[in-house]
Design an enzyme around this catalytic site. Structure first.
Site, PDB file in Angstrom:
ATOM      1  N   GLU A 159     -37.563  56.530   6.357  1.00  0.00           N
ATOM      2  CA  GLU A 159     -36.892  56.776   7.636  1.00  0.00           C
ATOM      3  C   GLU A 159     -37.885  57.013   8.765  1.00  0.00           C
ATOM      4  O   GLU A 159     -37.511  57.353   9.873  1.00  0.00           O
ATOM      5  CB  GLU A 159     -35.900  57.935   7.514  1.00  0.00           C
TER       6      GLU A 159
ATOM      7  N   ARG B  87     -31.479  60.674  18.494  1.00  0.00           N
ATOM      8  CA  ARG B  87     -30.165  60.235  18.008  1.00  0.00           C
ATOM      9  C   ARG B  87     -29.020  61.117  18.482  1.00  0.00           C
ATOM     10  O   ARG B  87     -27.855  60.733  18.378  1.00  0.00           O
ATOM     11  CB  ARG B  87     -30.178  60.152  16.473  1.00  0.00           C
TER      12      ARG B  87
ATOM     13  N   ASN C  14     -30.602  56.217  10.239  1.00  0.00           N
ATOM     14  CA  ASN C  14     -30.349  57.079  11.401  1.00  0.00           C
ATOM     15  C   ASN C  14     -31.670  57.524  12.016  1.00  0.00           C
ATOM     16  O   ASN C  14     -31.880  57.448  13.227  1.00  0.00           O
ATOM     17  CB  ASN C  14     -29.550  58.318  10.986  1.00  0.00           C
ATOM     18  N   ASP C  15     -32.564  57.985  11.140  1.00  0.00           N
ATOM     19  CA  ASP C  15     -33.863  58.401  11.653  1.00  0.00           C
ATOM     20  C   ASP C  15     -34.776  57.204  11.895  1.00  0.00           C
ATOM     21  O   ASP C  15     -35.561  57.202  12.838  1.00  0.00           O
ATOM     22  CB  ASP C  15     -34.524  59.390  10.691  1.00  0.00           C
TER      23      ASP C  15
ATOM     24  N   CYS D 299     -28.964  54.865   2.870  1.00  0.00           N
ATOM     25  CA  CYS D 299     -27.966  55.935   3.005  1.00  0.00           C
ATOM     26  C   CYS D 299     -27.758  56.305   4.473  1.00  0.00           C
ATOM     27  O   CYS D 299     -27.020  57.230   4.781  1.00  0.00           O
ATOM     28  CB  CYS D 299     -28.355  57.147   2.182  1.00  0.00           C
TER      29      CYS D 299
ATOM     30  N   ARG E  11     -26.661  65.717   1.053  1.00  0.00           N
ATOM     31  CA  ARG E  11     -27.512  66.397   2.035  1.00  0.00           C
ATOM     32  C   ARG E  11     -27.548  67.895   1.693  1.00  0.00           C
ATOM     33  O   ARG E  11     -26.759  68.670   2.221  1.00  0.00           O
ATOM     34  CB  ARG E  11     -26.959  66.195   3.441  1.00  0.00           C
TER      35      ARG E  11
ATOM     36  N   ARG F  60     -30.850  64.971  -2.130  1.00  0.00           N
ATOM     37  CA  ARG F  60     -32.016  64.995  -1.253  1.00  0.00           C
ATOM     38  C   ARG F  60     -32.447  66.439  -1.064  1.00  0.00           C
ATOM     39  O   ARG F  60     -31.616  67.314  -0.836  1.00  0.00           O
ATOM     40  CB  ARG F  60     -31.643  64.385   0.101  1.00  0.00           C
TER      41      ARG F  60
ATOM     42  N   HIS G  14     -25.690  64.640  13.586  1.00  0.00           N
ATOM     43  CA  HIS G  14     -25.094  65.212  12.378  1.00  0.00           C
ATOM     44  C   HIS G  14     -23.655  65.639  12.581  1.00  0.00           C
ATOM     45  O   HIS G  14     -22.876  65.671  11.637  1.00  0.00           O
ATOM     46  CB  HIS G  14     -25.985  66.319  11.817  1.00  0.00           C
TER      47      HIS G  14
HETATM   48  C1  PEP Z   1     -30.948  59.014   7.925  1.00  0.00           C
HETATM   49  O1  PEP Z   1     -31.817  59.468   8.659  1.00  0.00           O
HETATM   50  O2  PEP Z   1     -30.515  57.847   8.013  1.00  0.00           O
HETATM   51  C2  PEP Z   1     -30.318  59.850   6.893  1.00  0.00           C
HETATM   52  C3  PEP Z   1     -29.516  59.348   5.990  1.00  0.00           C
HETATM   53  O3  PEP Z   1     -30.589  61.181   6.921  1.00  0.00           O
HETATM   54  P1  PEP Z   1     -29.972  62.175   7.993  1.00  0.00           P
HETATM   55  O4  PEP Z   1     -28.882  61.448   8.733  1.00  0.00           O
HETATM   56  O5  PEP Z   1     -29.451  63.347   7.263  1.00  0.00           O
HETATM   57  O6  PEP Z   1     -31.144  62.502   8.844  1.00  0.00           O
HETATM   58 MG    MG Z   2     -32.769  61.333   8.150  1.00  0.00          MG
END
Ligand code: PEP
Ligand code: MG
Length: 580
Positions: A434, A468, A457-458, A505, A299, A335, A192
């Protein structure tokens, strides 16, 4: 000159002096002997620290009571009891006299002994008390050492922030006007902190492991966020070279601005939607700056992460209204609270988890804190009559969870009705995909979800079991891994079979090397940090859907991410030689 190589986390070049930010109170405990006649004064110092800490904790308890309910307030009640515990104070006073060490050292020793003992216990209640002791002693040490928890919001000159690990809450409060670059020991490309650095358009290199040890405060640095390099004390020639690079980058971005008002449409007429991811309401204006079609991911948890900022229903409502109104009718997907993992709400989630990324996060946390969840849902529902708003749930693992969350929405609707608060009855509610289980059952989820948004990402983190934020396993986090590509394809296909749109996203949506592949897989909506939009649009406008579909078919036939990488690189070289 020294050169350090890490993970290129946020593009661009920054040149400036290092600002070393290390906030680890436990590694700074002084230790010295006192004479017998200094002991009373030392004890008084401790008493004053306890009184000051009590004031802080009382404030936190009251805030928790107002915003989160009794359970959370109880945590701070326990801290207050601990601060007033006479046995503990006696033990500390006794050790002070027996050892004649300064009170910080005595306190640290005793708290360490207690936490070790409690952590070793098999009783979960006692284990949790270890966390409380840690928290309380940390607060007392801050008081005793007069550490005003060095605040990043106080930075008043241009600096490059060099730190071991920047929590998202720290990143939010730092003074963005003066922080020109970020250099960090920890972190990966989709952590993040990396996402925030990109959102704030601050060049960043993460995952350097030893930056805080190798860089001294005040040293001149060049941060090359595109190449993932940090140059320490560069010579005149290197400085000149990078100044030229900075000018070139500026020119390129000005040229790309010409695409601002053109649609994201391929040469053979296939149109997709490009949207922006935002973390704070102020970022909403990026949609206009980069000519995006709306917000694909807000977010909302960052409202809660800002220290000192409460987020009750009214405050959330105003924040959401601000975003929706800035959009002037363009769609906004908000979200619901995705806390946990690396996004801890300061003061309210003090229970430590062994595996936070697999723990009490996102929708799981919200379903366990219904009042908090409903506060947010009511704020969102009320906001829905002021613009084009969609709601999306994070970390959905399967249909049961999604349906339970939908039931809470119905409850929140009934509460709005009771209060006479209008809301849009047909507000769309979607699921983030995710978690592998959600991708595998996307066909089932598609029966209830109004849309999907793939959180790569997740999805990458959980598919490949690679944290991550951990630079040691960053090499495993390959979004072009065949497993990830299959999950993406399966999700998009399931969405289309059910007649709902498929968005993305996660950071992959803004990765220019992935644009053609994602187009070929049929993605309808790409949501990314604002600054990525111009390049992604350039790719879309410079290709055909047919070519992209051929590329996607070839990619799905590859047996490793190495092969997919090679395929994509060759494709880019052939179609966009100036970008590869
Ligand atoms: C993701 O996991 O790709 C996502 C968009 O959410 P975050 O990065 O906030 O976990
Ligand atoms: Mg995520």
């Amino acid at each position: 000159m020294k050169e350090l190589t890490g993970i290129p986390a946020s593009q661009g070049v920054a040149i400036g002096k290092a600002f070393l930010y290390v906030d680890d109170v436990f590694s700074q405990i002084p230790r010295y002997f006192l004479s017998k006649d200094e002991l009373d004064a030392e004890w008084n110092r401790f008493r004053e620290a306890v009184i000051a800490a009590e004031v802080e904790v009382r404030e936190l308890r009251d805030r928790a009571q107002r915003e989160m309910g009794e359970d959370q307030a109880k945590i701070f009640e326990a801290h207050l009891l601990m601060l007033a515990d006479e046995d503990l104070q006696e033990q500390i006073q006794h050790r002070l006299h027996a050892s004649q060490f300064n009170i910080e050292w005595v306190l640290w020793e005793i708290s360490r002994e207690l936490t070790q003992k409690l952590s070793a216990s098999t009783d979960p209640y006692l284990k949790e008390r270890a966390v409380d002791i840690y928290d309380v002693s940390r607060r007392l040490l801050h008081q005793l050492l007069s550490i005003k928890k060095l605040s990043l919001s106080d930075i008043q000159e241009e600096v490059i922030l060099v730190t071991h690990n920047l929590l998202p809450s720290d990143a939010l409060t730092m003074n963005k006007r003066w922080v020109k670059g970020i250099v960090m020991d920890m972190g990966g490309n989709t952590s993040h902190t990396a996402i925030l650095a990109r959102a704030f358009e601050i060049p960043a290199v993460l995952g350097l492991s030893t930056a805080t040890r190798e860089i001294n405060d005040g040293e001149l640095l060049i941060v090359d966020g595109t190449a993932g390099k940090v140059l320490v004390s560069p010579g005149v020639h290197m400085l000149e070279r990078y100044k030229k690079v900075t000018l070139q980058l500026k020119k390129i971005s000005e040229e790309l601005q010409q695409l601002r008002d053109l649609p994201a449409e391929t040469k053979d007429g296939h149109r997709v939607s490009l949207k922006v991811n935002i973390e704070v309401p102020e970022e909403a204006e990026l949609v206009h700056r980069y000519g995006a079609e709306g917000i694909g991911l807000y977010r909302s948890e960052f409202l809660f992460l800002t220290p000192g900022q409460s987020a009750d229903e009214e405050e959330q409502y105003h924040a959401y209204i601000k975003v929706v109104e800035t959009m002037e009718g363009k769609p906004v997907t908000i979200r619901t609270l995705d806390v946990g993992g690396d996004k801890i709400i300061p003061d309210l989630q003090s229970t430590e988890e062994k595996n936070p990324l697999l723990g009490w996060r996102a929708i799981r946390f919200c379903l366990a804190h219904r009042e908090l969840f409903k506060n947010q849902l009511r704020a969102l529902l009320r906001c829905s009559v002021h613009g084009n708003l969609r709601i999306m749930f994070p970390m959905i693992s399967g249909i049961e969870e999604f349906e339970t969350a939908l039931e809470v929405v119905e409850e929140a609707k009934r509460e709005c009705q009771k209060k006479g608060a209008p809301y849009s009855e047909d507000i769309q509610i979607g699921a983030m995909i995710e978690i592998p289980s959600a991708a595998m059952t996307a066909d089932i989820l598609a029966r209830r979800a109004a849309f999907f948004s793939i959180g790569t990402n997740d999805l990458v983190q959980y598919s490949l079991a690679a944290d991550r934020g951990n630079e040691r396993v960053a090499y495993l986090a390959q979004p072009f891994h065949p497993a990830v590509l299959r999950f993406i394809k399966q999700t998009i296909d399931a969405a289309h079979q059910a007649g709902i749109p498929a968005a993305m996203c996660g950071e992959l949506a803004g990765n220019v090397r992935a644009t053609a592949l994602l187009l070929g897989l049929g993605l309808d909506e790409f949501s990314m940090s604002g600054s990525s939009i111009p390049l992604v649009k350039q790719i879309i406008r410079g290709t055909t859907k047919r070519d992209c579909e051929t590329l996607a078919t070839q990619a799905l036939a590859c047996s490793s991410y190495v092969e997919v990488n090679r395929l994509v690189n060759d494709w880019m070289k052939e179609h966009f030689p100036n970008l590869s």
